[in-house]
Design a protein around this motif. Structure first.
Motif, PDB file in Angstrom:
ATOM      1  N   LEU A 218       0.824  -1.212   0.000  1.00  0.00           N
ATOM      2  CA  LEU A 218       0.000   0.000   0.000  1.00  0.00           C
ATOM      3  C   LEU A 218       0.859   1.264   0.000  1.00  0.00           C
ATOM      4  CD1 LEU A 218      -2.767  -1.087   2.533  1.00  0.00           C
ATOM      5  CD2 LEU A 218      -3.038  -0.791   0.059  1.00  0.00           C
ATOM      6  N   ALA A 219       2.028   1.198   0.619  1.00  0.00           N
ATOM      7  CA  ALA A 219       2.924   2.358   0.655  1.00  0.00           C
ATOM      8  C   ALA A 219       3.434   2.708  -0.743  1.00  0.00           C
ATOM      9  CB  ALA A 219       4.097   2.081   1.594  1.00  0.00           C
ATOM     10  N   CYS A 220       3.405   1.755  -1.650  1.00  0.00           N
ATOM     11  CA  CYS A 220       3.864   1.991  -3.026  1.00  0.00           C
ATOM     12  C   CYS A 220       2.755   2.564  -3.915  1.00  0.00           C
ATOM     13  CB  CYS A 220       4.355   0.679  -3.644  1.00  0.00           C
ATOM     14  SG  CYS A 220       5.797  -0.016  -2.815  1.00  0.00           S
ATOM     15  N   LEU A 221       1.523   2.584  -3.428  1.00  0.00           N
ATOM     16  CA  LEU A 221       0.370   2.948  -4.250  1.00  0.00           C
ATOM     17  C   LEU A 221      -0.091   4.373  -4.047  1.00  0.00           C
ATOM     18  CD1 LEU A 221      -1.866  -0.225  -3.665  1.00  0.00           C
ATOM     19  CD2 LEU A 221      -0.180   0.161  -5.486  1.00  0.00           C
ATOM     20  N   ALA A 222      -0.634   4.966  -5.118  1.00  0.00           N
ATOM     21  CA  ALA A 222      -1.307   6.263  -5.029  1.00  0.00           C
ATOM     22  C   ALA A 222      -2.631   6.060  -4.281  1.00  0.00           C
ATOM     23  CB  ALA A 222      -1.582   6.807  -6.429  1.00  0.00           C
ATOM     24  N   GLU A 223      -3.119   7.094  -3.637  1.00  0.00           N
ATOM     25  CA  GLU A 223      -4.383   6.989  -2.883  1.00  0.00           C
ATOM     26  C   GLU A 223      -5.535   6.518  -3.764  1.00  0.00           C
ATOM     27  OE1 GLU A 223      -5.054   7.187   0.387  1.00  0.00           O
ATOM     28  OE2 GLU A 223      -2.894   7.435   0.701  1.00  0.00           O
ATOM     29  N   ASP A 224      -5.580   7.002  -5.004  1.00  0.00           N
ATOM     30  CA  ASP A 224      -6.690   6.670  -5.914  1.00  0.00           C
ATOM     31  C   ASP A 224      -6.312   5.579  -6.910  1.00  0.00           C
ATOM     32  OD1 ASP A 224      -4.893   8.201  -7.325  1.00  0.00           O
ATOM     33  OD2 ASP A 224      -6.413   9.420  -8.327  1.00  0.00           O
ATOM     34  N   VAL A 225      -5.445   4.653  -6.494  1.00  0.00           N
ATOM     35  CA  VAL A 225      -4.967   3.594  -7.379  1.00  0.00           C
ATOM     36  C   VAL A 225      -6.127   2.850  -8.045  1.00  0.00           C
ATOM     37  CG1 VAL A 225      -4.838   1.862  -5.525  1.00  0.00           C
ATOM     38  CG2 VAL A 225      -3.372   1.625  -7.554  1.00  0.00           C
ATOM     39  N   ARG A 226      -5.937   2.493  -9.296  1.00  0.00           N
ATOM     40  CA  ARG A 226      -6.894   1.643 -10.018  1.00  0.00           C
ATOM     41  C   ARG A 226      -6.266   0.255 -10.095  1.00  0.00           C
ATOM     42  NH1 ARG A 226     -10.905   1.978 -14.623  1.00  0.00           N
ATOM     43  NH2 ARG A 226     -10.819  -0.123 -15.503  1.00  0.00           N
ATOM     44  N   HIS A 227      -7.023  -0.753  -9.673  1.00  0.00           N
ATOM     45  CA  HIS A 227      -6.529  -2.131  -9.656  1.00  0.00           C
ATOM     46  C   HIS A 227      -7.431  -2.984 -10.528  1.00  0.00           C
ATOM     47  CE1 HIS A 227      -6.057  -6.121  -7.349  1.00  0.00           C
ATOM     48  NE2 HIS A 227      -5.054  -6.000  -8.189  1.00  0.00           N
ATOM     49  N   ASP A 228      -6.864  -3.505 -11.602  1.00  0.00           N
ATOM     50  CA  ASP A 228      -7.594  -4.376 -12.531  1.00  0.00           C
ATOM     51  C   ASP A 228      -6.968  -5.767 -12.484  1.00  0.00           C
ATOM     52  OD1 ASP A 228      -9.238  -2.313 -13.909  1.00  0.00           O
ATOM     53  OD2 ASP A 228      -7.276  -1.580 -14.548  1.00  0.00           O
ATOM     54  N   VAL A 229      -7.810  -6.766 -12.326  1.00  0.00           N
ATOM     55  CA  VAL A 229      -7.360  -8.151 -12.408  1.00  0.00           C
ATOM     56  C   VAL A 229      -8.173  -8.796 -13.508  1.00  0.00           C
ATOM     57  CG1 VAL A 229      -7.157 -10.358 -11.195  1.00  0.00           C
ATOM     58  CG2 VAL A 229      -6.794  -8.231  -9.963  1.00  0.00           C
ATOM     59  N   ASN A 230      -7.501  -9.544 -14.402  1.00  0.00           N
ATOM     60  CA  ASN A 230      -8.279 -10.158 -15.480  1.00  0.00           C
ATOM     61  C   ASN A 230      -9.368 -11.055 -14.889  1.00  0.00           C
ATOM     62  OD1 ASN A 230      -5.864 -11.959 -14.957  1.00  0.00           O
ATOM     63  ND2 ASN A 230      -6.954 -13.282 -16.371  1.00  0.00           N
ATOM     64  N   GLN A 231     -10.441 -11.187 -15.620  1.00  0.00           N
ATOM     65  CA  GLN A 231     -11.619 -11.942 -15.205  1.00  0.00           C
ATOM     66  C   GLN A 231     -12.218 -11.359 -13.924  1.00  0.00           C
ATOM     67  OE1 GLN A 231      -9.022 -14.991 -15.457  1.00  0.00           O
ATOM     68  NE2 GLN A 231      -9.438 -15.419 -17.576  1.00  0.00           N
ATOM     69  N   GLY A 232     -12.080 -10.047 -13.753  1.00  0.00           N
ATOM     70  CA  GLY A 232     -12.653  -9.369 -12.593  1.00  0.00           C
ATOM     71  C   GLY A 232     -12.804  -7.899 -12.896  1.00  0.00           C
ATOM     72  N   GLY A 233     -13.528  -7.208 -12.065  1.00  0.00           N
ATOM     73  CA  GLY A 233     -13.758  -5.786 -12.268  1.00  0.00           C
ATOM     74  C   GLY A 233     -12.637  -4.935 -11.693  1.00  0.00           C
ATOM     75  N   ALA A 234     -12.719  -3.647 -11.950  1.00  0.00           N
ATOM     76  CA  ALA A 234     -11.728  -2.695 -11.441  1.00  0.00           C
ATOM     77  C   ALA A 234     -12.068  -2.313 -10.005  1.00  0.00           C
ATOM     78  CB  ALA A 234     -11.700  -1.449 -12.317  1.00  0.00           C
ATOM     79  N   ARG A 235     -11.031  -2.121  -9.206  1.00  0.00           N
ATOM     80  CA  ARG A 235     -11.168  -1.607  -7.848  1.00  0.00           C
ATOM     81  C   ARG A 235     -10.494  -0.235  -7.838  1.00  0.00           C
ATOM     82  NH1 ARG A 235      -9.892  -6.640  -7.939  1.00  0.00           N
ATOM     83  NH2 ARG A 235     -11.188  -8.153  -6.899  1.00  0.00           N
ATOM     84  N   HIS A 236     -11.007   0.659  -7.030  1.00  0.00           N
ATOM     85  CA  HIS A 236     -10.452   2.004  -6.976  1.00  0.00           C
ATOM     86  C   HIS A 236     -10.115   2.359  -5.535  1.00  0.00           C
ATOM     87  CE1 HIS A 236     -11.474   2.843 -11.174  1.00  0.00           C
ATOM     88  NE2 HIS A 236     -12.559   2.130 -10.927  1.00  0.00           N
ATOM     89  N   GLY A 237      -8.906   2.835  -5.332  1.00  0.00           N
ATOM     90  CA  GLY A 237      -8.475   3.311  -4.025  1.00  0.00           C
ATOM     91  C   GLY A 237      -7.754   2.252  -3.210  1.00  0.00           C
ATOM     92  N   LYS A 238      -6.980   2.757  -2.229  1.00  0.00           N
ATOM     93  CA  LYS A 238      -6.198   1.865  -1.382  1.00  0.00           C
ATOM     94  C   LYS A 238      -7.060   0.946  -0.526  1.00  0.00           C
ATOM     95  CE  LYS A 238      -1.806   4.262  -0.698  1.00  0.00           C
ATOM     96  NZ  LYS A 238      -0.913   4.842   0.316  1.00  0.00           N
TER      97      LYS A 238
END
Length: 180
Positions: A24-44
């Motif tokens: 989490l320390a490496c991520l921006a506060e509003d990080v976008r996280h995409d995993v194939n075969q899944g939806g996008a997540r937003h934020g830490k």
């Protein structure tokens, strides 16, 4: 090593030690996280929830990590080999029984203000899915109490197998246990 490559290396070092706070320390506060075969997540917070879920269901270590950075250090990619164990049944997937797996994977990153702003991970679920279907077969003669303890499971298995077409058998456990 560039600042971006160093950032990605720190992210994966934290992953490999199960250090969610380090990731989490490496991520921006509003990080976008995409995993194939899944939806996008937003934020830490959403990323942390995903990590908690993954830690409950899987134990994974990444090896053979190769980090590539683009011009301007705003984009990066990494490829790696995932070595994992399936610890707890994940929704929509086969039952977990500690199955192990090895599969190739890769991630694309966007970098903004020295932090990871997007994490997009790809792997082929078909490469993983057989791990959920692997069965360790142990042949062991049973007698006495050990045999009596195993009979209900074998009886249920017989009913399930013979319930399928073409038999369409709908037996009962007591009959099957006695038969066996």
């Amino acid at each position: 090593m560039t600042d971006t490559a160093d950032l990605i290396a720190r992210y994966y070092a934290a992953f490999n030690t199960g250090d969610t706070a380090g990731m989490l320390a490496c991520l921006a506060e509003d990080v976008r996280h995409d995993v194939n075969q899944g939806g996008a997540r937003h934020g830490k917070a959403a990323f942390a929830e995903f990590c908690a879920h993954m830690s409950r269901c899987y134990r994974e270590r990444l090896e053979d990590i190769v980090i590539m950075t683009g011009p301007g250090d705003t984009r990066a990619a990494a490829e790696f080999t995932v070595h994992g164990a399936y610890l707890a049944t994940d929704e929509g997937l086969p039952p977990a029984a500690g199955q192990t797996y090895t599969l190739p994977g890769g991630t694309f990153f966007e970098i903004a203000d020295g932090r990871i702003a997007r994490v997009t991970t790809y792997y082929n679920l078909a490469d993983w899915t057989p791990a959920g279907h692997r069965v360790t077969l142990r042949v062991e003669p049973l007698t006495g109490a050990a045999l009596a303890a195993a009979l209900p499971q074998v009886a249920r298995l017989r009913i399930e197998v013979f319930r399928a077409f073409p038999y369409l058998y709908d037996g009962d456990i007591a009959y099957e246990e006695n038969y066996l």
